[in-house]
Design a protein around this motif. Sequence first.
Motif, PDB file in Angstrom:
ATOM      1  N   ARG A   1       0.840  -1.208   0.000  1.00  0.00           N
ATOM      2  CA  ARG A   1       0.000   0.000   0.000  1.00  0.00           C
ATOM      3  C   ARG A   1       0.868   1.248   0.000  1.00  0.00           C
ATOM      4  NH1 ARG A   1      -3.576   2.558   3.830  1.00  0.00           N
ATOM      5  NH2 ARG A   1      -5.455   3.279   2.742  1.00  0.00           N
ATOM      6  N   ALA A   2       2.002   1.192   0.695  1.00  0.00           N
ATOM      7  CA  ALA A   2       2.927   2.325   0.682  1.00  0.00           C
ATOM      8  C   ALA A   2       3.461   2.559  -0.724  1.00  0.00           C
ATOM      9  CB  ALA A   2       4.072   2.079   1.660  1.00  0.00           C
ATOM     10  N   ALA A   3       3.747   1.467  -1.456  1.00  0.00           N
ATOM     11  CA  ALA A   3       4.208   1.603  -2.837  1.00  0.00           C
ATOM     12  C   ALA A   3       3.124   2.248  -3.700  1.00  0.00           C
ATOM     13  CB  ALA A   3       4.599   0.238  -3.402  1.00  0.00           C
ATOM     14  N   ASP A   4       1.867   1.870  -3.464  1.00  0.00           N
ATOM     15  CA  ASP A   4       0.759   2.481  -4.212  1.00  0.00           C
ATOM     16  C   ASP A   4       0.663   3.975  -3.906  1.00  0.00           C
ATOM     17  OD1 ASP A   4       0.160   0.005  -5.262  1.00  0.00           O
ATOM     18  OD2 ASP A   4      -1.437  -0.414  -3.807  1.00  0.00           O
TER      19      ASP A   4
ATOM     20  N   VAL B   1      -3.773   9.691  -0.110  1.00  0.00           N
ATOM     21  CA  VAL B   1      -4.329   8.518   0.573  1.00  0.00           C
ATOM     22  C   VAL B   1      -5.783   8.297   0.166  1.00  0.00           C
ATOM     23  CG1 VAL B   1      -4.992   7.584   2.840  1.00  0.00           C
ATOM     24  CG2 VAL B   1      -2.736   8.613   2.524  1.00  0.00           C
ATOM     25  N   ARG B   2      -6.501   9.378  -0.130  1.00  0.00           N
ATOM     26  CA  ARG B   2      -7.911   9.255  -0.540  1.00  0.00           C
ATOM     27  C   ARG B   2      -8.055   8.501  -1.857  1.00  0.00           C
ATOM     28  NH1 ARG B   2      -8.177  14.953   1.008  1.00  0.00           N
ATOM     29  NH2 ARG B   2      -9.111  15.130   3.081  1.00  0.00           N
ATOM     30  N   HIS B   3      -6.987   8.433  -2.630  1.00  0.00           N
ATOM     31  CA  HIS B   3      -7.026   7.709  -3.902  1.00  0.00           C
ATOM     32  C   HIS B   3      -6.726   6.217  -3.732  1.00  0.00           C
ATOM     33  CE1 HIS B   3      -6.668  11.855  -5.397  1.00  0.00           C
ATOM     34  NE2 HIS B   3      -7.149  11.392  -6.546  1.00  0.00           N
ATOM     35  N   LEU B   4      -6.429   5.795  -2.501  1.00  0.00           N
ATOM     36  CA  LEU B   4      -6.122   4.386  -2.240  1.00  0.00           C
ATOM     37  C   LEU B   4      -7.353   3.663  -1.713  1.00  0.00           C
ATOM     38  CD1 LEU B   4      -2.698   4.694  -0.360  1.00  0.00           C
ATOM     39  CD2 LEU B   4      -3.085   4.403  -2.821  1.00  0.00           C
ATOM     40  N   PRO B   5      -7.440   2.354  -1.956  1.00  0.00           N
ATOM     41  CA  PRO B   5      -8.497   1.577  -1.300  1.00  0.00           C
ATOM     42  C   PRO B   5      -8.312   1.619   0.217  1.00  0.00           C
ATOM     43  CG  PRO B   5      -7.425   0.331  -3.054  1.00  0.00           C
ATOM     44  CD  PRO B   5      -6.588   1.538  -2.826  1.00  0.00           C
ATOM     45  N   PRO B   6      -9.366   1.408   0.987  1.00  0.00           N
ATOM     46  CA  PRO B   6      -9.225   1.391   2.448  1.00  0.00           C
ATOM     47  C   PRO B   6      -8.266   0.287   2.877  1.00  0.00           C
ATOM     48  CG  PRO B   6     -11.543   1.471   1.813  1.00  0.00           C
ATOM     49  CD  PRO B   6     -10.761   1.198   0.561  1.00  0.00           C
ATOM     50  N   PRO B   7      -7.574   0.477   3.987  1.00  0.00           N
ATOM     51  CA  PRO B   7      -6.647  -0.565   4.468  1.00  0.00           C
ATOM     52  C   PRO B   7      -7.397  -1.835   4.823  1.00  0.00           C
ATOM     53  CG  PRO B   7      -6.949   1.163   6.126  1.00  0.00           C
ATOM     54  CD  PRO B   7      -7.600   1.651   4.880  1.00  0.00           C
ATOM     55  N   ARG B   8      -6.763  -2.984   4.585  1.00  0.00           N
ATOM     56  CA  ARG B   8      -7.381  -4.267   4.898  1.00  0.00           C
ATOM     57  C   ARG B   8      -6.669  -4.948   6.067  1.00  0.00           C
ATOM     58  NH1 ARG B   8      -8.808  -6.893  -1.086  1.00  0.00           N
ATOM     59  NH2 ARG B   8     -10.225  -5.215  -1.757  1.00  0.00           N
ATOM     60  N   SER B   9      -5.459  -5.403   5.837  1.00  0.00           N
ATOM     61  CA  SER B   9      -4.776  -6.157   6.897  1.00  0.00           C
ATOM     62  C   SER B   9      -3.450  -5.514   7.285  1.00  0.00           C
ATOM     63  CB  SER B   9      -4.525  -7.600   6.434  1.00  0.00           C
ATOM     64  OG  SER B   9      -3.735  -7.601   5.258  1.00  0.00           O
ATOM     65  N   GLY B  10      -3.250  -4.264   6.942  1.00  0.00           N
ATOM     66  CA  GLY B  10      -2.023  -3.566   7.297  1.00  0.00           C
ATOM     67  C   GLY B  10      -2.286  -2.079   7.358  1.00  0.00           C
ATOM     68  N   TYR B  11      -1.232  -1.303   7.593  1.00  0.00           N
ATOM     69  CA  TYR B  11      -1.414   0.144   7.756  1.00  0.00           C
ATOM     70  C   TYR B  11      -0.235   0.880   7.134  1.00  0.00           C
ATOM     71  CZ  TYR B  11       1.847  -0.704  11.605  1.00  0.00           C
ATOM     72  OH  TYR B  11       2.938  -1.094  12.347  1.00  0.00           O
ATOM     73  N   LEU B  12      -0.454   2.139   6.817  1.00  0.00           N
ATOM     74  CA  LEU B  12       0.621   3.018   6.385  1.00  0.00           C
ATOM     75  C   LEU B  12       1.359   3.470   7.632  1.00  0.00           C
ATOM     76  CD1 LEU B  12      -1.257   5.158   3.705  1.00  0.00           C
ATOM     77  CD2 LEU B  12       0.423   3.341   3.280  1.00  0.00           C
ATOM     78  N   SER B  13       2.633   3.140   7.733  1.00  0.00           N
ATOM     79  CA  SER B  13       3.381   3.426   8.960  1.00  0.00           C
ATOM     80  C   SER B  13       3.777   4.892   9.037  1.00  0.00           C
ATOM     81  CB  SER B  13       4.638   2.552   9.033  1.00  0.00           C
ATOM     82  OG  SER B  13       5.627   3.045   8.143  1.00  0.00           O
ATOM     83  N   PRO B  14       3.884   5.433  10.245  1.00  0.00           N
ATOM     84  CA  PRO B  14       4.346   6.817  10.386  1.00  0.00           C
ATOM     85  C   PRO B  14       5.699   7.054   9.736  1.00  0.00           C
ATOM     86  CG  PRO B  14       3.394   6.046  12.448  1.00  0.00           C
ATOM     87  CD  PRO B  14       3.476   4.857  11.540  1.00  0.00           C
ATOM     88  N   SER B  15       6.662   6.150   9.951  1.00  0.00           N
ATOM     89  CA  SER B  15       7.993   6.376   9.384  1.00  0.00           C
ATOM     90  C   SER B  15       7.949   6.378   7.860  1.00  0.00           C
ATOM     91  CB  SER B  15       8.982   5.332   9.897  1.00  0.00           C
ATOM     92  OG  SER B  15       8.584   4.025   9.528  1.00  0.00           O
ATOM     93  N   GLY B  16       7.130   5.508   7.267  1.00  0.00           N
ATOM     94  CA  GLY B  16       7.014   5.487   5.817  1.00  0.00           C
ATOM     95  C   GLY B  16       6.368   6.742   5.266  1.00  0.00           C
ATOM     96  N   LEU B  17       5.386   7.266   5.988  1.00  0.00           N
ATOM     97  CA  LEU B  17       4.725   8.500   5.555  1.00  0.00           C
ATOM     98  C   LEU B  17       5.667   9.691   5.654  1.00  0.00           C
ATOM     99  CD1 LEU B  17       1.258   7.760   7.139  1.00  0.00           C
ATOM    100  CD2 LEU B  17       1.681   8.131   4.695  1.00  0.00           C
ATOM    101  N   PHE B  18       6.527   9.702   6.669  1.00  0.00           N
ATOM    102  CA  PHE B  18       7.509  10.780   6.754  1.00  0.00           C
ATOM    103  C   PHE B  18       8.539  10.672   5.626  1.00  0.00           C
ATOM    104  CE2 PHE B  18       5.972  11.477  11.116  1.00  0.00           C
ATOM    105  CZ  PHE B  18       5.928  12.871  11.123  1.00  0.00           C
ATOM    106  N   LEU B  19       8.907   9.446   5.233  1.00  0.00           N
ATOM    107  CA  LEU B  19       9.791   9.285   4.074  1.00  0.00           C
ATOM    108  C   LEU B  19       9.137   9.879   2.827  1.00  0.00           C
ATOM    109  CD1 LEU B  19      11.226   5.658   4.441  1.00  0.00           C
ATOM    110  CD2 LEU B  19      12.346   7.807   5.029  1.00  0.00           C
ATOM    111  N   ALA B  20       7.860   9.578   2.631  1.00  0.00           N
ATOM    112  CA  ALA B  20       7.142  10.125   1.473  1.00  0.00           C
ATOM    113  C   ALA B  20       7.081  11.649   1.543  1.00  0.00           C
ATOM    114  CB  ALA B  20       5.736   9.532   1.406  1.00  0.00           C
TER     115      ALA B  20
END
Length: 437
Positions: free
Chosen positions: A28-31, A110-129
């Motif tokens: 999902r982070a890649a998306d 994030v609004r363009h992504l499907p809702p999360p299913r079995s995982g989450y967008l991590s804070p550290s990954g979002l700060f990288l983005a």
Amino acid sequence: MDVVAQAPGVFFREWLRRGAGERRDIGRAADLLAVLDLPAPDTPVLAVVGSKGKGTCATYASATLAASGARVVTVTSPGVRGPRDRIRLSGNAIGASDLARLADQLDEAVRHLPPPRSGYLSPSGLFLAAGALYARDQGADLLVLEAGMGGRGDEVSLFDPAAVALTTVFGEHLGVLGDTVGQIAEEKAGAAGPGTRASVHGPLEAGVEAAAHAALAARTGGGVRPERLEPGEAGAPDSLLPEGLGRSAAELGYASARRLLAVLGRAQPEPERLRRVLASVRLPGRLSHHVLDRPADRSVAPGPHPSPGPHHSAGTGPTELIVDSAIERAGVAAALEHARRRWGGPDHVLVCLPDHKDVSGAVDALAGERVTAAELPDAHLTFSAELPADWVRVRAEEVTPDLLTHLGRRVLVLGTVYFTGRVLEAIGADTDSLFTP
């Protein structure tokens, strides 16, 4: 200091709503990056991975790159005092308005992504983005990205770094990143990708090094020769490197930055400018020194408090602090040795070590010292480990300048970056600039 409350909601929203056993969703982070048109192909990345020393490595790498004339955006995890200083341009933390603007861009994506299913967008990954967005907005030449946790399974791997710096590796996150230290090293070295052209690491145990090299070969098709950096081999000006265990991480940052410049065909820093920039580096929370005034009439709020150290007196005079983000036996021992060389020893040690850190090792290293143990309020952290009977326990929110000055004239503060950040926040330490380019 509540870093979650300080950050715009998008960074911690999914993490706060995660279910039991859920992990970050790298797919999902890649998306999300794809929606943002990231990573930018014209902004090469130096990825910093490892178990300890990543922040120091990233800082010295960024300072070395800045000394070459490059505009460098650095993303670290976590920040020193809060979310703003997770993202820096040429050593300087971004402003609150910039962080809010980046959060709005992430929110819209994030609004363009499907809702999360079995995982989450991590804070550290979002700060990288967010850091990558900021680099693009600012026309940065290079990105230095510190992994949050891991390597192959961390969002930093999605940036296909041109160079990877691997700091020390030990058994933190056993059972999460791997069942052995070798497996952890393999996971961290897996941050490399098809575009990686250089990989530098410090001394590793033989089996650990072999695992890291195998992971690098698998991720790069065997096209990258791993480079082992021995202490003192980088050629960095010795007098400009930090004391303690951070020295090896600083050397690694310096060496990996120069390797990145070399593989990119960019000019190396001019020696005099390099010396000037490295001389300006400040590392709050890494054997950093601070002074607090201690007026005679300062009182401490009612409640159980640690007994003062031998240098404490009711008269006026400053309290000196050494703050270090040591989380295991070797780091705690090195910080104590630094305090003994500087002061002859601390009056008191204030430490914060959740159960997943090396609590037993820290307890052994602190034998014979006056110690107070602080507990963070974060729900995902536990503090159930048995501690010596003479250690006093306090809540992290009780750690104020009053409490610190009550402990004595010479106080050593140790623990997780989140805790040392709280202390730096409480004493008003300047953390906005890490170096002057």
